[in-house]
Design a protein around this motif. Structure first.
Motif, PDB file in Angstrom:
ATOM      1  N   LEU A  24      62.776  62.735 111.210  1.00 25.27           N
ATOM      2  CA  LEU A  24      62.340  62.410 112.571  1.00 25.27           C
ATOM      3  C   LEU A  24      62.076  63.682 113.370  1.00 25.27           C
ATOM      4  O   LEU A  24      61.100  63.771 114.122  1.00 25.27           O
ATOM      5  CB  LEU A  24      63.399  61.565 113.283  1.00 25.27           C
ATOM      6  N   VAL A  25      62.947  64.681 113.185  1.00 25.48           N
ATOM      7  CA  VAL A  25      62.812  65.940 113.920  1.00 25.48           C
ATOM      8  C   VAL A  25      61.682  66.796 113.355  1.00 25.48           C
ATOM      9  O   VAL A  25      60.876  67.360 114.094  1.00 25.48           O
ATOM     10  CB  VAL A  25      64.143  66.717 113.901  1.00 25.48           C
ATOM     11  N   THR A  26      61.617  66.908 112.028  1.00 27.78           N
ATOM     12  CA  THR A  26      60.671  67.842 111.403  1.00 27.78           C
ATOM     13  C   THR A  26      59.300  67.226 111.141  1.00 27.78           C
ATOM     14  O   THR A  26      58.345  67.965 110.909  1.00 27.78           O
ATOM     15  CB  THR A  26      61.238  68.367 110.072  1.00 27.78           C
ATOM     16  N   GLY A  27      59.187  65.898 111.139  1.00 24.92           N
ATOM     17  CA  GLY A  27      57.919  65.256 110.822  1.00 24.92           C
ATOM     18  C   GLY A  27      57.400  64.334 111.899  1.00 24.92           C
ATOM     19  O   GLY A  27      56.313  64.538 112.450  1.00 24.92           O
ATOM     20  N   LEU A  28      58.171  63.315 112.226  1.00 31.58           N
ATOM     21  CA  LEU A  28      57.704  62.286 113.157  1.00 31.58           C
ATOM     22  C   LEU A  28      57.486  62.850 114.558  1.00 31.58           C
ATOM     23  O   LEU A  28      56.557  62.427 115.258  1.00 31.58           O
ATOM     24  CB  LEU A  28      58.706  61.130 113.204  1.00 31.58           C
ATOM     25  N   ALA A  29      58.322  63.805 114.981  1.00 36.12           N
ATOM     26  CA  ALA A  29      58.171  64.382 116.321  1.00 36.12           C
ATOM     27  C   ALA A  29      56.793  65.015 116.486  1.00 36.12           C
ATOM     28  O   ALA A  29      56.160  64.873 117.545  1.00 36.12           O
ATOM     29  CB  ALA A  29      59.273  65.419 116.568  1.00 36.12           C
ATOM     30  N   ALA A  30      56.312  65.719 115.448  1.00 35.28           N
ATOM     31  CA  ALA A  30      54.999  66.372 115.541  1.00 35.28           C
ATOM     32  C   ALA A  30      53.881  65.343 115.695  1.00 35.28           C
ATOM     33  O   ALA A  30      52.942  65.540 116.478  1.00 35.28           O
ATOM     34  CB  ALA A  30      54.761  67.228 114.294  1.00 35.28           C
TER      35      ALA A  30
END
Length: 427
Positions: A24-30
């Motif tokens: 969620l932090v490293t992929g979805l947030a972007a």
């Protein structure tokens, strides 16, 4: 006598809960921030900062033993993650959505890094060596399923919701994160009931000063393990082996979804979820499995350079896609499968070298330091990647990435290691 809880009841869900906040932090947030209007330069810089807790987590990991139990830390961090997810969901529709959501993403990143430490420690405390080995495939599989869920299913779901709610971007992402908060509350409640209570899961008698002294000794042992020149070579290798991937990490997400007018492929969230979040990750998983099999059979030296080629040369698919702007989902998925398969194969070398360098008294702690340095090597170039791409465009950016593959070859060329490390020993 306390009844033993089957690992099947908690290992899969625990490692799903470990993998999900990371993706969620490293992929979805972007993906979310891109849809909310951030430029690529802003995306690279701000989402890069979110990796910081994983870089520095070796600094606070020994102190987790001093306060409470591993079980307590696991449950507390899951509750904190669910609160952070609810905070993101609540603030997305507000006027201060960016500042507030970044704050909650950072809280989640810190909680996730701490959860990694405590969950892995709990796993080692509760299971004996035999069952640790038996369930390692299960834990890795469910961690990867969490990555597919985050990068594949959730992005596709966001696309479907945006169609249903007529492209109300902020509203649909708010729904997604409220759902994730509910999911983590459910995981917290479930683990509160199902996680065992090992007798050995207790606080240590060491004081803070004693732990700090031990931490200093551990770091000194890390930097004095080899002669100074060899240690510097190791540090440079850990920092720069994945340099091309560090540049690509965020920019490939934006390239796949930006419209043709901006130089991207213009994939819908559903197409992105299938191509990058599912097919690509399957390639990554298969590459990692094959890499482990090959090194176990022949040793690290035999496959060193083929695997270095595998982690670098397939990046050329992005040059091809950026010049053709082919958005055929079959072709794009095939390209991403090839690139991610090569990355999974080549990542085997980094993992094995970290294991090789970490041998000795402080094995676990030294491996954590290695992963932290490796994360730093991803974080810093990633923060600059958006500025480079915005300055030159996707086509030239991907050519720069291919040129930077020379760095991976150079830092690998100076490595020293046991050529048979990783090879299965004959009985």
């Amino acid at each position: 006598m306390q009844k033993k809880t089957s690992p099947w009841l908690w290992v899969p869900t625990l490692y799903f809960a470990e993998g999900l906040p990371n993706v969620l932090v490293t992929g979805l947030a972007a993906v979310m921030y891109m849809q909310m209007g951030l430029s690529d330069a802003e995306l690279g810089l701000y989402t890069g900062w979110l990796a910081l807790p994983w870089v520095v987590k070796p600094l606070w990991s020994p102190f987790i033993d001093l306060l409470q139990t591993k079980r307590w830390w696991v449950l507390s961090m899951q509750l904190l993650i669910s609160s952070a997810l609810a905070g993101i969901a609540f603030t997305i529709p507000t006027a201060f959505w960016f500042q507030a959501s970044m704050f909650f993403f950072f809280v989640m990143a810190f909680a996730s890094a701490t959860h990694d430490i405590s969950a892995d420690g709990f796993y080692m405390i509760e299971l004996d060596d035999h069952r640790q080995a038996m369930f390692v495939g299960i834990r890795n599989t469910f961690y990867r399923l969490a990555v597919i869920f985050g990068n594949g299913i959730l992005v596709s779901l966001a696309g479907v919701l945006q169609i249903i709610f007529r492209n109300r971007i902020a509203f649909t992402w708010s729904i997604i994160f409220y759902g994730l908060a509910g999911l983590f509350i459910a995981l917290w409640l479930y683990h509160g009931l199902k996680l065992p209570r090992p007798d050995s899961d207790g606080q240590k008698d060491s004081t803070v000063s004693e732990v700090a002294k031990g931490l200093r000794k551990m770091f000194m042992a890390f930097v004095t393990k080899f002669p100074l020149r060899d240690t510097l070579i190791v540090l440079v290798f850990l920092l720069f082996y994945r340099f091309p991937e560090a540049l690509l990490n965020t920019m490939t997400k934006t390239f796949l979804m930006r419209p043709n007018s901006s130089g991207g492929l213009g994939l819908s969230p559903q197409e992105y979820g299938l191509a990058n979040g599912t097919i690509g990750l399957i390639g990554l998983l298969l590459g990692g499995i094959l890499g482990g099999i090959l090194v176990s059979r022949d040793g690290m030296k035999r496959w060193l350079w083929p695997m270095v080629c595998a982690i670098t040369l397939p990046d050329v698919v992005y040059i091809i896609l950026s010049y053709t702007l082919c958005s055929d989902i079959v072709i794009v998925s095939t390209c991403l499968f090839i690139e991610q398969f090569g990355y999974g194969l080549g990542f085997t070398i980094l993992t094995l070298y970290m294991l090789y360098y970490s041998q000795g008294k402080y094995k676990t702690s030294h491996y954590a330091i290695c992963t932290g340095i490796s994360y730093l090597g991803l974080m810093l170039p990633g923060m600059l990647s958006g500025y480079i791409k915005d300055a030159v465009g996707y086509q030239i950016f991907f050519i720069i990435v291919m040129a930077s593959c020379v760095i991976t070859f150079l830092v690998t060329a100076f490595l020293k290691f046991d050529p048979m490390f990783g090879k299965k020993k004959e009985d």
